[in-house]
Design a protein around this motif. Sequence first.
Motif, PDB file in Angstrom:
ATOM      1  N   LYS A   8      37.808  40.031  41.264  1.00  0.00           N
ATOM      2  CA  LYS A   8      36.399  40.827  41.024  1.00  0.00           C
ATOM      3  C   LYS A   8      35.409  40.776  39.629  1.00  0.00           C
ATOM      4  O   LYS A   8      34.272  41.160  39.461  1.00  0.00           O
ATOM      5  CB  LYS A   8      36.778  42.430  40.928  1.00  0.00           C
ATOM      6  CG  LYS A   8      37.336  43.178  42.291  1.00  0.00           C
ATOM      7  CD  LYS A   8      38.088  43.897  42.252  1.00  0.00           C
ATOM      8  CE  LYS A   8      38.221  44.512  43.428  1.00  0.00           C
ATOM      9  NZ  LYS A   8      39.703  45.468  43.069  1.00  0.00           N
ATOM     10  N   HIS A   9      36.199  40.099  38.527  1.00  0.00           N
ATOM     11  CA  HIS A   9      35.639  39.870  37.270  1.00  0.00           C
ATOM     12  C   HIS A   9      34.026  38.606  37.493  1.00  0.00           C
ATOM     13  O   HIS A   9      33.875  39.041  36.747  1.00  0.00           O
ATOM     14  CB  HIS A   9      36.472  39.655  36.813  1.00  0.00           C
ATOM     15  CG  HIS A   9      35.409  39.703  35.102  1.00  0.00           C
ATOM     16  ND1 HIS A   9      35.280  40.926  33.900  1.00  0.00           N
ATOM     17  CD2 HIS A   9      36.080  38.450  34.240  1.00  0.00           C
ATOM     18  CE1 HIS A   9      34.268  40.386  32.971  1.00  0.00           C
ATOM     19  NE2 HIS A   9      35.044  38.740  33.505  1.00  0.00           N
ATOM     20  N   VAL A  10      35.157  37.583  38.442  1.00  0.00           N
ATOM     21  CA  VAL A  10      34.111  36.215  38.086  1.00  0.00           C
ATOM     22  C   VAL A  10      33.134  36.367  38.967  1.00  0.00           C
ATOM     23  O   VAL A  10      32.010  35.415  39.233  1.00  0.00           O
ATOM     24  CB  VAL A  10      35.282  35.492  38.488  1.00  0.00           C
ATOM     25  CG1 VAL A  10      35.882  35.085  36.816  1.00  0.00           C
ATOM     26  CG2 VAL A  10      36.036  35.535  39.588  1.00  0.00           C
ATOM     27  N   LEU A  11      33.160  37.286  40.303  1.00  0.00           N
ATOM     28  CA  LEU A  11      32.387  37.717  41.176  1.00  0.00           C
ATOM     29  C   LEU A  11      31.620  38.270  41.343  1.00  0.00           C
ATOM     30  O   LEU A  11      31.663  39.570  40.655  1.00  0.00           O
ATOM     31  CB  LEU A  11      32.873  37.418  42.725  1.00  0.00           C
ATOM     32  CG  LEU A  11      34.527  36.823  42.969  1.00  0.00           C
ATOM     33  CD1 LEU A  11      34.895  37.000  44.634  1.00  0.00           C
ATOM     34  CD2 LEU A  11      33.806  34.632  43.295  1.00  0.00           C
ATOM     35  N   ASP A  12      30.077  38.157  42.146  1.00  0.00           N
ATOM     36  CA  ASP A  12      29.294  38.879  42.100  1.00  0.00           C
ATOM     37  C   ASP A  12      29.388  40.211  42.803  1.00  0.00           C
ATOM     38  O   ASP A  12      30.226  39.869  43.306  1.00  0.00           O
ATOM     39  CB  ASP A  12      28.194  39.007  41.690  1.00  0.00           C
ATOM     40  CG  ASP A  12      27.396  38.217  42.980  1.00  0.00           C
ATOM     41  OD1 ASP A  12      27.446  38.072  43.513  1.00  0.00           O
ATOM     42  OD2 ASP A  12      26.571  37.587  42.414  1.00  0.00           O
ATOM     43  N   GLU A  13      28.835  41.092  43.531  1.00  0.00           N
ATOM     44  CA  GLU A  13      28.504  42.269  44.614  1.00  0.00           C
ATOM     45  C   GLU A  13      28.338  41.245  46.419  1.00  0.00           C
ATOM     46  O   GLU A  13      28.463  41.897  46.934  1.00  0.00           O
ATOM     47  CB  GLU A  13      27.795  43.309  44.749  1.00  0.00           C
ATOM     48  CG  GLU A  13      26.295  42.926  44.549  1.00  0.00           C
ATOM     49  CD  GLU A  13      25.252  44.805  44.513  1.00  0.00           C
ATOM     50  OE1 GLU A  13      25.710  45.203  44.805  1.00  0.00           O
ATOM     51  OE2 GLU A  13      24.737  44.585  43.318  1.00  0.00           O
ATOM     52  N   TYR A  14      27.508  40.056  46.704  1.00  0.00           N
ATOM     53  CA  TYR A  14      27.157  39.649  47.093  1.00  0.00           C
ATOM     54  C   TYR A  14      28.549  38.190  47.906  1.00  0.00           C
ATOM     55  O   TYR A  14      28.326  37.912  48.568  1.00  0.00           O
ATOM     56  CB  TYR A  14      26.440  39.106  46.643  1.00  0.00           C
ATOM     57  CG  TYR A  14      24.468  39.979  46.401  1.00  0.00           C
ATOM     58  CD1 TYR A  14      24.483  40.188  47.649  1.00  0.00           C
ATOM     59  CD2 TYR A  14      24.637  39.763  45.396  1.00  0.00           C
ATOM     60  CE1 TYR A  14      23.525  41.651  47.129  1.00  0.00           C
ATOM     61  CE2 TYR A  14      23.673  40.503  44.621  1.00  0.00           C
ATOM     62  CZ  TYR A  14      22.577  41.272  45.546  1.00  0.00           C
ATOM     63  OH  TYR A  14      22.339  42.547  45.535  1.00  0.00           O
ATOM     64  N   GLU A  15      29.598  38.593  46.422  1.00  0.00           N
ATOM     65  CA  GLU A  15      30.343  37.124  46.838  1.00  0.00           C
ATOM     66  C   GLU A  15      31.523  37.941  47.940  1.00  0.00           C
ATOM     67  O   GLU A  15      31.967  38.413  46.738  1.00  0.00           O
ATOM     68  CB  GLU A  15      30.784  36.553  45.226  1.00  0.00           C
ATOM     69  CG  GLU A  15      29.921  35.409  45.116  1.00  0.00           C
ATOM     70  CD  GLU A  15      29.754  35.201  43.801  1.00  0.00           C
ATOM     71  OE1 GLU A  15      30.489  35.698  43.425  1.00  0.00           O
ATOM     72  OE2 GLU A  15      28.915  34.235  43.582  1.00  0.00           O
ATOM     73  N   LEU A  16      32.098  38.124  48.017  1.00  0.00           N
ATOM     74  CA  LEU A  16      33.158  38.357  49.525  1.00  0.00           C
ATOM     75  C   LEU A  16      34.370  38.158  49.235  1.00  0.00           C
ATOM     76  O   LEU A  16      34.407  36.802  49.961  1.00  0.00           O
ATOM     77  CB  LEU A  16      32.286  38.213  50.938  1.00  0.00           C
ATOM     78  CG  LEU A  16      30.808  38.814  51.380  1.00  0.00           C
ATOM     79  CD1 LEU A  16      30.718  38.644  52.948  1.00  0.00           C
ATOM     80  CD2 LEU A  16      30.577  39.875  51.130  1.00  0.00           C
TER      81      LEU A  16
END
Length: 355
Positions: A250-258
């Motif tokens: 959750k820290h390294v991904l943005d909201e569009y990465e699932l």
Amino acid sequence: MENHRGKGLSFARRIYLPRAIGLGVGFFSVGAALYPLGLPSWIWALLLFNGFAWPHLAYQISTRAAFPYQAERRNLLYDSMCGGFWAACFQFNPLTTVTILSMMTMNNVAAGGHRLFVFGALAQLAGVLSGWAIFGFKFNLTMTQTQVWACLPMLTLYPLALGMVCYQLAIKLSQHKRALSALSRTDSLTGLLNHGAWKDLLHLKFQQCRQHNTAATLALIDIDHFKGINDSYGHIVGDAALRQLSKALKHVLDEYELAGRYGGDEFCVILPSLPLNKAEAVMEQLREALQRYRHPDVPELRVSLSIGLARYQNVYKDALDWLDDADKALYTAKHKGRNTISVALSRPVTQDAGA
């Protein structure tokens, strides 16, 4: 039992406002119909109690009962019985009778459906018989202008109050439905998408890439020697490692990465609109973050990741081809000694795919 009591209290709170408004306004409708008949003073005292004291007493009875839901259903039947009693007392004045009994019937249907409707009708009949037993079998079909005006607030305010309660209930049900839907798609341990929900998104993303010819990268992530962690330190420590991986994702991904938990110690990520080199850089951040993780109770524990990457290719027949390439890349990373990232090779373009 506590859950049932909580539901019963909620039910009692929903009924309280419509009852207070309905009986308070109904006092004037019934009073206007009773006034020309010259009934004894105890009837007026009973009407005052029913209109202004009973709603609050009924709420106290239901909320203090061991089973609030059942207590409130009994209170609704008392309401219906009183409605039938008043109808007999004012000799079935047409407008007032229809107003009082129909409003109570509407309340019963809204609160308990067909079953409470039937029991409510029987309670109304019992009230009518009680009124006839006291004052005799009488009908008065005349109406005054005062009685008509006295019924108008009941015909407007009470349906408005009941409608607001039903609307609020519908909003709460919608919120619960969304929450249940989210729970059915979420892994309870990590808070990420579960296997089924993530697979659905994979198929959707595959179709979007195919239709719009956009870039995307698929990553499969596995905690190295996870069984050994569970065997050596216990499942509580293993679960902590899984939650830490989820937190790092959750820290390294943005909201569009699932991201989702594919199963066991295997996680999966769809990185839309990212070329392969940038996707690899993101996964490298993730791998390094897990290497730095230290469990507070097991400081000697080291957690490493093997990661397989596969970029979307037009030659894929379906999403499972894409997933299979990522899985092969993950296997290669493990075969190379783990704690590394492996990238799937590009598939050759076939004649059918290039056509």
